[in-house]
Each structure stands twice: as structure tokens, then as C-alpha cells.
Design an enzyme around this catalytic site. Structure first.
Site, PDB file in Angstrom:
ATOM      1  N   GLY A   1      88.817  37.827  -6.282  1.00  0.00           N
ATOM      2  CA  GLY A   1      89.474  38.193  -7.536  1.00  0.00           C
ATOM      3  C   GLY A   1      88.613  39.033  -8.461  1.00  0.00           C
ATOM      4  O   GLY A   1      88.954  39.215  -9.634  1.00  0.00           O
TER       5      GLY A   1
ATOM      6  N   HIS B   1      89.700  25.892   0.171  1.00  0.00           N
ATOM      7  CA  HIS B   1      89.589  27.138  -0.598  1.00  0.00           C
ATOM      8  C   HIS B   1      88.609  26.916  -1.753  1.00  0.00           C
ATOM      9  O   HIS B   1      88.574  25.838  -2.348  1.00  0.00           O
ATOM     10  CB  HIS B   1      90.964  27.562  -1.135  1.00  0.00           C
TER      11      HIS B   1
ATOM     12  N   GLU C   1      88.687  27.767  -4.704  1.00  0.00           N
ATOM     13  CA  GLU C   1      89.304  27.353  -5.980  1.00  0.00           C
ATOM     14  C   GLU C   1      89.597  25.851  -5.980  1.00  0.00           C
ATOM     15  O   GLU C   1      89.524  25.203  -7.023  1.00  0.00           O
ATOM     16  CB  GLU C   1      90.559  28.195  -6.233  1.00  0.00           C
TER      17      GLU C   1
ATOM     18  N   GLU D   1      84.896  33.406   2.705  1.00  0.00           N
ATOM     19  CA  GLU D   1      85.283  33.949   1.408  1.00  0.00           C
ATOM     20  C   GLU D   1      84.138  33.761   0.418  1.00  0.00           C
ATOM     21  O   GLU D   1      84.032  32.704  -0.212  1.00  0.00           O
ATOM     22  CB  GLU D   1      86.524  33.213   0.882  1.00  0.00           C
TER      23      GLU D   1
ATOM     24  N   SER E   1      88.685  40.181  -2.382  1.00  0.00           N
ATOM     25  CA  SER E   1      88.998  41.549  -2.805  1.00  0.00           C
ATOM     26  C   SER E   1      89.307  42.493  -1.642  1.00  0.00           C
ATOM     27  O   SER E   1      88.949  43.670  -1.671  1.00  0.00           O
ATOM     28  CB  SER E   1      87.868  42.116  -3.679  1.00  0.00           C
TER      29      SER E   1
ATOM     30  N   ASN F   1      97.429  34.813   0.767  1.00  0.00           N
ATOM     31  CA  ASN F   1      97.379  33.612  -0.065  1.00  0.00           C
ATOM     32  C   ASN F   1      97.920  33.978  -1.442  1.00  0.00           C
ATOM     33  O   ASN F   1      97.245  34.659  -2.212  1.00  0.00           O
ATOM     34  CB  ASN F   1      95.922  33.114  -0.162  1.00  0.00           C
TER      35      ASN F   1
ATOM     36  N   LYS G   1      98.380  32.132  -3.888  1.00  0.00           N
ATOM     37  CA  LYS G   1      97.817  31.299  -4.960  1.00  0.00           C
ATOM     38  C   LYS G   1      98.956  30.820  -5.869  1.00  0.00           C
ATOM     39  O   LYS G   1     100.061  30.626  -5.389  1.00  0.00           O
ATOM     40  CB  LYS G   1      96.723  32.060  -5.718  1.00  0.00           C
TER      41      LYS G   1
HETATM   42  P1  13P Z   1      91.449  38.133  -3.698  1.00  0.00           P
HETATM   43  O1  13P Z   1      91.926  38.911  -2.518  1.00  0.00           O
HETATM   44  O2  13P Z   1      92.397  38.198  -4.865  1.00  0.00           O
HETATM   45  O3  13P Z   1      90.037  38.451  -4.053  1.00  0.00           O
HETATM   46  O4  13P Z   1      91.478  36.576  -3.264  1.00  0.00           O
HETATM   47  C1  13P Z   1      90.871  36.208  -2.077  1.00  0.00           C
HETATM   48  C2  13P Z   1      91.231  34.808  -1.781  1.00  0.00           C
HETATM   49  O5  13P Z   1      90.762  33.890  -2.435  1.00  0.00           O
HETATM   50  C3  13P Z   1      92.176  34.555  -0.700  1.00  0.00           C
HETATM   51  O6  13P Z   1      92.231  33.199  -0.386  1.00  0.00           O
END
Ligand code: 13P
Length: 253
Positions: free
Chosen positions: A173, A95, A97, A167, A212, A9, A11
Site C-alpha cells: 500500500g 496477512h 494486516e 509480502e 504495490s 486481495n 481487503k
Molecule cells: P498492495 O498491492 O495494495 O500494496 O497490497 C498488497 C497486499 O497486501 C496484498 O495482500
């Protein structure tokens, strides 16, 4: 057996130059014969170009979001049929976010899940608790509610064509991944919830872990019996890291 999967992803990262450099390296290094699915999820504006570029390779492509409506007067939105049209196979829905910053609730996420299926895309349904919820021992309640909203709207049969991604929000992150045991416990819980409705579908549904994931922890996470691969954020932008994570998934069985 469930085929392992690694999803990148991206982002809101990337540029034509950066995407090209990343994909060139991945195309060179990823082994097409590895028994895994590798999927990248670039921002909307790059989908068509990345899809063209990846045609004929072993890397598939998906979008990070989709409109719940099939089309029409919804300025700024993108329909599932359009994603399919430019070459997407999958789409992330729910997601954290999106849930957090754009206030997507369980009902909207469930409608997006349905829109994906109607558009012949595989939804990757993200679920997961916040740190506050985990510390209050509410992890199972939260993921059951998030999963339950989709089950209630579409039924367990919809999971024949879907992927779940656990997740935990506190691991995204932050550099602080869930331990393999913590991930396994929630993946097992999710699979049991599905099994209450259909054991065969539950056993076949892929449940990815996200939060992560990096080259250094992918092996131990993917060694867990119910962790079928990863949904990778930051490390999916670094060719070496993403390659190593894919190699760990390929070594899973
Ligand atoms: P990270 O791997 O940067 O922690 O992000 C995970 C994520 O949200 C994947 O959709």
C-alpha cells in the site's frame, strides 16, 4: 512447471455495486485459456454472492481470513467448512494486516493454516518483514521464523497443498514495490528453506510476491525465476490494472 497465479486481495473494500462492475469487466476481458490461476478474495459478506456469480468462469474465489477453530461458540468468526460451503477454494492466512492490527502471532497463523487444510481449502501463507527489520538485516531471520512456525506444526508435506506469499510490509500500500532482485532473493531463500526438507515439494510450491504490484511493474517482477505470480491489493480493485497484471503472468512462460 509451476502454474502462475494472480490473487486479488480486495481487503476491506467493495460493495455489491462495485463488486458487480469490477467482475463484469474481468469476466469480459480475462482469457479463460490463459495458463494461469486467477483468484479474488472479497470480504466475508460478499463471498457467497461473488462465488455464485463466478461459478462456471475461470476465476476462483478465496477468503481473507479463517478461524483457527473448526466451529462452535466463537462469536464473529468464520469456519473453514463454511468458506468451503459457499464456494471458496483458498484462504489467506497470516496477512501482515492481521498480524499487525489483530495481533495474530506465528502460532495462531500456523493453526489457521491447519484449519484451512482440514477444511479442504488451499492456504495462502503470507510472510514478510517490516522496514525496520529489513534495515536491521533481519529479513531472512523473520521470514524463516514465520515459515518455520508452519513447518514445525504441519510438516513440509502440507506445502503440497499450500501457496506462499512474500509480502514485505514496507511495500504494501505504499506504492514502493520491492525491486525484482529483492523479491527474487527472498523467494529463493524461502524455496531453499523448503528444499532443506523436501526438494520436490520446494520446486513445486508457488511463491507469490505482494506489495504495490501494478500493471507497470508486474512484468519485471514475474520475470524473476522464483516469482510465480502476485498477491495484489489496491490494483486488484481496478479492472484495467488487474487485467494487465494477469496478462503479465500469462506471458511468464
Ligand atoms: P498492495 O498491492 O495494495 O500494496 O497490497 C498488497 C497486499 O497486501 C496484498 O495482500
Amino acid at each position: 512447471m509451476r502454474r502462475p497465479m494472480v490473487a486479488g486481495n480486495w481487503k476491506m473494500h467493495g460493495s455489491e455495486a462495485a463488486n458487480g462492475a469490477l467482475l463484469s469487466e474481468l469476466e469480459l476481458r480475462l482469457q479463460p485459456e490463459w495458463p494461469i490461476d486467477v483468484v479474488v478474495f472479497p470480504p466475508f459478506v460478499y463471498l457467497a454472492e461473488v462465488a455464485r456469480r463466478l461459478r462456471g468462469t475461470s476465476i476462483a474465489i478465496g477468503a481473507q481470513d479463517v478461524c483457527a477453530e473448526p466451529g462452535g461458540a466463537f462469536t464473529g468468526e468464520v469456519a473453514a467448512t463454511m468458506l468451503k460451503d459457499v464456494g471458496c477454494a483458498q484462504v489467506i492466512v497470516g496477512h501482515s494486516e492481521r498480524r499487525r492490527w489483530y495481533h495474530e502471532d506465528d502460532a495462531l497463523v500456523a493453526r489457521k493454516f491447519g484449519a484451512a487444510l482440514s477444511g479442504d481449502l488451499t492456504p495462502v501463507l503470507c510472510i514478510g518483514e517490516t522496514l525496520e527489520e529489513r534495515e536491521a538485516n533481519r529479513t531472512e531471520e523473520v521470514v524463516a521464523r514465520q515459515l518455520g512456525a508452519v513447518l514445525a506444526m504441519h510438516g513440509v508435506a502440507a506445502f503440497e497443498r499450500a501457496i506462499v506469499a512474500y509480502e514485505p510490509v514496507w511495500a504494501i500500500g505504499t506504492g514502493r514495490n520491492a525491486s525484482p532482485e529483492q523479491a527474487q532473493a527472498v523467494h529463493d531463500f524461502v524455496r531453499r528453506r523448503l528444499a532443506e526438507q523436501d526438494a520436490r515439494i520446494a520446486a513445486a510450491t508457488r511463491i507469490l510476491y505482494g506489495g504495490s504490484v501494478k500493471a507497470s511493474n508486474a512484468g519485471e517482477l514475474f520475470a524473476m525465476p522464483d516469482v510465480d505470480g502476485g498477491l495484489v491489493g489496491g490494483a486488484s480493485l481496478v479492472a484495467d490494472e488487474f487485467y494487465e497484471i494477469c496478462a503479465a503472468a500469462a506471458a511468464r512462460h
